[in-house]
Scaffold this active site. Structure first.
Site, PDB file in Angstrom:
ATOM      1  N   SER A  96       0.870  -1.171   0.000  1.00 47.48           N
ATOM      2  CA  SER A  96       0.000   0.000   0.000  1.00 47.48           C
ATOM      3  C   SER A  96       0.913   1.229   0.000  1.00 47.48           C
ATOM      4  O   SER A  96       1.018   1.960   0.976  1.00 47.48           O
ATOM      5  CB  SER A  96      -0.943  -0.012   1.203  1.00 47.48           C
ATOM      6  OG  SER A  96      -0.259   0.214   2.401  1.00 47.48           O
TER       7      SER A  96
ATOM      8  N   HIS B  98      -3.337  -5.782   2.040  1.00 45.55           N
ATOM      9  CA  HIS B  98      -2.468  -6.854   2.545  1.00 45.55           C
ATOM     10  C   HIS B  98      -3.128  -8.229   2.549  1.00 45.55           C
ATOM     11  O   HIS B  98      -2.477  -9.230   2.816  1.00 45.55           O
ATOM     12  CB  HIS B  98      -1.972  -6.527   3.958  1.00 45.55           C
ATOM     13  CG  HIS B  98      -1.068  -5.329   3.999  1.00 45.55           C
ATOM     14  ND1 HIS B  98      -0.698  -4.708   5.157  1.00 45.55           N
ATOM     15  CD2 HIS B  98      -0.455  -4.642   3.001  1.00 45.55           C
ATOM     16  CE1 HIS B  98       0.103  -3.682   4.879  1.00 45.55           C
ATOM     17  NE2 HIS B  98       0.249  -3.625   3.577  1.00 45.55           N
TER      18      HIS B  98
ATOM     19  N   GLN C 287      -6.939  -1.484   6.982  1.00 38.45           N
ATOM     20  CA  GLN C 287      -5.787  -2.348   6.661  1.00 38.45           C
ATOM     21  C   GLN C 287      -5.193  -3.066   7.874  1.00 38.45           C
ATOM     22  O   GLN C 287      -4.786  -4.212   7.767  1.00 38.45           O
ATOM     23  CB  GLN C 287      -4.712  -1.493   5.983  1.00 38.45           C
ATOM     24  CG  GLN C 287      -3.478  -2.256   5.541  1.00 38.45           C
ATOM     25  CD  GLN C 287      -2.486  -1.352   4.842  1.00 38.45           C
ATOM     26  OE1 GLN C 287      -2.667  -0.987   3.695  1.00 38.45           O
ATOM     27  NE2 GLN C 287      -1.433  -0.968   5.550  1.00 38.45           N
TER      28      GLN C 287
ATOM     29  N   GLU D 192       1.559  -9.429   6.517  1.00 37.47           N
ATOM     30  CA  GLU D 192       2.378  -9.134   7.699  1.00 37.47           C
ATOM     31  C   GLU D 192       2.138 -10.120   8.835  1.00 37.47           C
ATOM     32  O   GLU D 192       2.529  -9.872   9.971  1.00 37.47           O
ATOM     33  CB  GLU D 192       2.094  -7.704   8.185  1.00 37.47           C
ATOM     34  CG  GLU D 192       2.496  -6.657   7.165  1.00 37.47           C
ATOM     35  CD  GLU D 192       2.258  -5.228   7.619  1.00 37.47           C
ATOM     36  OE1 GLU D 192       1.788  -5.026   8.767  1.00 37.47           O
ATOM     37  OE2 GLU D 192       2.537  -4.316   6.823  1.00 37.47           O
TER      38      GLU D 192
ATOM     39  N   GLU E  65      -3.473   5.638  12.121  1.00 37.95           N
ATOM     40  CA  GLU E  65      -2.570   5.976  11.011  1.00 37.95           C
ATOM     41  C   GLU E  65      -3.363   6.153   9.726  1.00 37.95           C
ATOM     42  O   GLU E  65      -4.305   5.392   9.455  1.00 37.95           O
ATOM     43  CB  GLU E  65      -1.554   4.834  10.870  1.00 37.95           C
ATOM     44  CG  GLU E  65      -0.553   5.010   9.744  1.00 37.95           C
ATOM     45  CD  GLU E  65       0.358   3.777   9.638  1.00 37.95           C
ATOM     46  OE1 GLU E  65       0.684   3.164  10.684  1.00 37.95           O
ATOM     47  OE2 GLU E  65       0.723   3.419   8.505  1.00 37.95           O
TER      48      GLU E  65
ATOM     49  N   ASP F 106       1.358   8.419   7.298  1.00 43.28           N
ATOM     50  CA  ASP F 106       2.274   7.486   6.614  1.00 43.28           C
ATOM     51  C   ASP F 106       2.334   7.894   5.139  1.00 43.28           C
ATOM     52  O   ASP F 106       3.242   8.627   4.721  1.00 43.28           O
ATOM     53  CB  ASP F 106       1.758   6.054   6.800  1.00 43.28           C
ATOM     54  CG  ASP F 106       2.461   5.040   5.922  1.00 43.28           C
ATOM     55  OD1 ASP F 106       3.539   5.349   5.376  1.00 43.28           O
ATOM     56  OD2 ASP F 106       1.960   3.901   5.765  1.00 43.28           O
TER      57      ASP F 106
ATOM     58  N   LYS G 288       9.632   5.288   7.507  1.00 44.93           N
ATOM     59  CA  LYS G 288      10.031   4.096   6.743  1.00 44.93           C
ATOM     60  C   LYS G 288      11.231   4.491   5.902  1.00 44.93           C
ATOM     61  O   LYS G 288      11.073   5.222   4.910  1.00 44.93           O
ATOM     62  CB  LYS G 288       8.900   3.672   5.819  1.00 44.93           C
ATOM     63  CG  LYS G 288       7.654   3.139   6.512  1.00 44.93           C
ATOM     64  CD  LYS G 288       6.512   3.036   5.508  1.00 44.93           C
ATOM     65  CE  LYS G 288       5.346   2.215   6.013  1.00 44.93           C
ATOM     66  NZ  LYS G 288       4.168   2.332   5.127  1.00 44.93           N
TER      67      LYS G 288
ATOM     68  N   SER H 109       8.814   2.187  11.226  1.00 42.31           N
ATOM     69  CA  SER H 109       7.964   1.121  10.683  1.00 42.31           C
ATOM     70  C   SER H 109       8.641   0.202   9.677  1.00 42.31           C
ATOM     71  O   SER H 109       9.473   0.623   8.881  1.00 42.31           O
ATOM     72  CB  SER H 109       6.747   1.763  10.005  1.00 42.31           C
ATOM     73  OG  SER H 109       5.969   0.802   9.323  1.00 42.31           O
ATOM     74  N   HIS H 110       8.189  -1.031   9.706  1.00 46.52           N
ATOM     75  CA  HIS H 110       8.491  -2.028   8.676  1.00 46.52           C
ATOM     76  C   HIS H 110       7.655  -1.759   7.424  1.00 46.52           C
ATOM     77  O   HIS H 110       6.855  -0.822   7.388  1.00 46.52           O
ATOM     78  CB  HIS H 110       8.187  -3.439   9.206  1.00 46.52           C
ATOM     79  CG  HIS H 110       6.726  -3.687   9.483  1.00 46.52           C
ATOM     80  ND1 HIS H 110       6.207  -4.938   9.748  1.00 46.52           N
ATOM     81  CD2 HIS H 110       5.639  -2.849   9.544  1.00 46.52           C
ATOM     82  CE1 HIS H 110       4.908  -4.871   9.951  1.00 46.52           C
ATOM     83  NE2 HIS H 110       4.537  -3.615   9.837  1.00 46.52           N
ATOM     84  N   ARG H 111       7.799  -2.618   6.414  1.00 49.21           N
ATOM     85  CA  ARG H 111       6.921  -2.617   5.239  1.00 49.21           C
ATOM     86  C   ARG H 111       6.207  -3.974   5.198  1.00 49.21           C
ATOM     87  O   ARG H 111       6.592  -4.916   5.886  1.00 49.21           O
ATOM     88  CB  ARG H 111       7.721  -2.451   3.931  1.00 49.21           C
ATOM     89  CG  ARG H 111       8.522  -1.186   3.806  1.00 49.21           C
ATOM     90  CD  ARG H 111       7.743   0.074   4.080  1.00 49.21           C
ATOM     91  NE  ARG H 111       6.547   0.265   3.284  1.00 49.21           N
ATOM     92  CZ  ARG H 111       6.393   1.160   2.309  1.00 49.21           C
ATOM     93  NH1 ARG H 111       7.415   1.937   1.979  1.00 49.21           N
ATOM     94  NH2 ARG H 111       5.246   1.305   1.666  1.00 49.21           N
ATOM     95  N   SER H 112       5.179  -4.062   4.361  1.00 49.90           N
ATOM     96  CA  SER H 112       4.479  -5.353   4.287  1.00 49.90           C
ATOM     97  C   SER H 112       5.376  -6.433   3.680  1.00 49.90           C
ATOM     98  O   SER H 112       5.306  -7.598   4.067  1.00 49.90           O
ATOM     99  CB  SER H 112       3.172  -5.212   3.521  1.00 49.90           C
ATOM    100  OG  SER H 112       3.370  -4.549   2.298  1.00 49.90           O
TER     101      SER H 112
ATOM    102  N   LYS I 239       6.451   0.001  14.578  1.00 49.56           N
ATOM    103  CA  LYS I 239       5.420  -0.859  13.998  1.00 49.56           C
ATOM    104  C   LYS I 239       6.135  -1.926  13.191  1.00 49.56           C
ATOM    105  O   LYS I 239       6.713  -1.637  12.148  1.00 49.56           O
ATOM    106  CB  LYS I 239       4.495  -0.008  13.106  1.00 49.56           C
ATOM    107  CG  LYS I 239       3.308  -0.792  12.603  1.00 49.56           C
ATOM    108  CD  LYS I 239       2.319   0.084  11.853  1.00 49.56           C
ATOM    109  CE  LYS I 239       2.606   0.128  10.389  1.00 49.56           C
ATOM    110  NZ  LYS I 239       1.414   0.460   9.569  1.00 49.56           N
TER     111      LYS I 239
HETATM  112  O1  LIG Z   1       0.820   0.914   5.224  1.00 51.90           O
HETATM  113  C1  LIG Z   1       1.729   0.579   5.981  1.00 51.90           C
HETATM  114  O2  LIG Z   1       1.932   1.201   7.003  1.00 51.90           O
HETATM  115  C2  LIG Z   1       2.695  -0.525   5.618  1.00 51.90           C
HETATM  116  C3  LIG Z   1       3.272  -1.307   6.727  1.00 51.90           C
HETATM  117  O3  LIG Z   1       2.323  -1.837   7.609  1.00 51.90           O
HETATM  118  O4  LIG Z   1       2.217  -1.305   4.574  1.00 51.90           O
HETATM  119  P1  LIG Z   1       3.003  -1.240   3.171  1.00 51.90           P
HETATM  120  O5  LIG Z   1       4.400  -1.630   3.439  1.00 51.90           O
HETATM  121  O6  LIG Z   1       2.261  -2.203   2.282  1.00 51.90           O
HETATM  122  O7  LIG Z   1       2.904   0.178   2.682  1.00 51.90           O
HETATM  123 MG   LIG Z   2       0.378   2.729   6.672  1.00 50.10          MG
END
Ligand SMILES: O=C(O)[C@@H](CO)OP(=O)(O)O
Ligand SMILES: [Mg+2]
Length: 401
Positions: free
Chosen positions: A42, A146, A154, A196, A275, A302, A327, A354-357, A378
């Site tokens: 996303s 996801h 999400q 995730e 978020e 985000d 990120k 934060s991590h990513r998916s 996160k």
């Molecule tokens: O939206 C988000 O915050 C992330 C991580 O949870 O998802 P993605 O890495 O798919 O952007």
């Molecule tokens: Mg997000």
């Protein structure tokens, strides 16, 4: 001592089975660091650009390596990251790829720490940082981009705000994940997992709220400290220009209705964290919601801010949100990520690393969160690529890195 003598790039797998970039950085005195790029599903419209792994590797070999190898010291992170920017030449890393950039940036940081013989968080944050530990937000129920046929929102995220230690917090989130499994089984709701590791049952958002509430209350009683929860709405994925609103399974909400809906949920469930409740282009709506609930909850940007200092400055001026998701791959380098955190801190915005998916075993974000005294991280609740970071936090807390 930390002069970079070699950089090796290769294609490896991420947690979705997609190709990603791994970088090794070697230094004159034998220092070594390895970094791997994560990848979003996303993704925000304004993120730095991820190129196909092979292309990113080829372009970085041609353009970035000559500016780094034998030229820059891995211990000088700002120099490394400035060389990456100069090699790329664009403002969104579309030439060498944000995936190559972030992998090299993180690998150089680790090589710098290795030469110093210091843990990465100490190299990044300095000796006066790192006595605070972030509260992990654990993704427990999820859908959106996801997982198919699951919730519209999400991520439903457990937040063990009363945990006395990172270790307790990590185990509490895992217990909430297990508790939700049991509740789903009792309700005869089979569920697979999303990208995730969150449960992805075919339930309405309303039912997911109820299940989360029940699960965090049960686990809070068992563990003896407060556990609440929060959301990543991923509003930009729900927002549809043509519909001029947020498209849910049960209808479309106008921007005003969306603000109202989120504000009600914050009240009803005492949410500590929300978020991307609104679209990534709507600073004004973010500001309205922040006015309403910003004193009770974190309203986090985000896709709105994409770890970008200029977008954060615009948000601060507009009063949009009171926290920022960080990120590193969204912006391309650790320098950019730290600059965003520092700008946020100076303006009273909380940072949530934060991590990513799509993830890897890389643990840099655990160190980054500790190095910058970020109040939250996160990074999921279960699954090897998630527990890699959570277990690293436990080790950091235990002085075992
Ligand atoms: O939206 C988000 O915050 C992330 C991580 O949870 O998802 P993605 O890495 O798919 O952007
Ligand atoms: Mg997000």
């Amino acid at each position: 001592m930390t002069l970079i003598t070699d950089i090796r790039l290769r294609r490896v797998l991420d947690s979705r089975g997609n190709a990603t970039v791994e970088a090794d950085v070697l230094t004159e005195s034998g220092g070594f660091g390895r970094g791997k790029a994560p990848s979003g599903a996303s993704t925000g419209e304004y993120e730095a650009i991820e190129l196909p792994a092979q292309e990113a590797i080829a372009n970085a070999r041609d353009d970035a390596l000559p500016r780094l190898v034998g030229e820059v010291h891995a211990g000088n992170q700002r120099d490394v990251d400035a060389a990456l920017r100069a090699a790329d030449g664009s403002d969104d890393f579309s030439e060498i790829g944000a995936n190559s950039a972030v992998a090299i940036s993180m690998a150089a940081a680790k090589a710098g720490a290795d030469v110093l013989g210091a843990p990465l968080f100490q190299h990044l944050g300095g000796t006066f940082r790192g006595n605070e530990y972030p509260t992990p937000l654990g993704n427990i129920i999820g859908g959106g981009e996801h997982a198919a046929d699951a919730t519209n929102i999400q991520e439903f995220l457990a937040a063990p705000v009363g945990a006395p230690s990172v270790e307790d917090a990590v185990f509490a989130n895992a217990a909430v994940h297990q508790e939700v499994h049991d509740i789903l089984a009792e309700r005869d709701l089979p569920a697979g997992k999303g990208d995730e590791g969150a449960w992805a049952p075919s339930v309405s958002d309303d039912e997911a709220f109820e299940i989360m509430e029940e699960a965090v209350e049960t686990v809070a009683d068992d563990f003896g400290f407060a556990i609440t929860f929060g959301l990543d709405v991923a509003g930009a994925e729900l927002y549809d220009d043509e519909e001029d609103g947020y498209v849910y399974d049960d209808g479309v909400k106008s921007t005003e209705e969306q603000i109202e809906y989120i504000a009600e949920k914050v009240e009803e469930y005492d949410l500590v964290y929300v978020e991307d409740p609104l679209d990534e282009n709507d600073y004004e709506a973010f500001a309205d919601l922040t006015d309403r609930v910003g004193d009770q909850t974190l309203v986090c940007g985000d896709d709105l801010f994409v770890t970008n200092v200029e977008r954060l400055e615009a948000g601060i001026a507009a009063g949009a949100g009171n926290s920022i998701l960080i990120k590193p791959n969204q912006i391309g380098t650790l320098t950019d990520a730290v600059d965003a955190i520092e700008l946020a801190t100076r303006n009273g915005y909380e940072s949530v690393v934060s991590h990513r998916s799509g993830e890897t075993e890389d643990t840099t974000i655990a160190h980054l969160a500790v190095a910058t005294d970020a109040p939250f991280i996160k990074t999921g609740a279960v699954g090897g690529e998630r527990t890699a970071k959570l277990n690293e936090l436990i080790r950091i807390e235990d002085n075992a890195v």
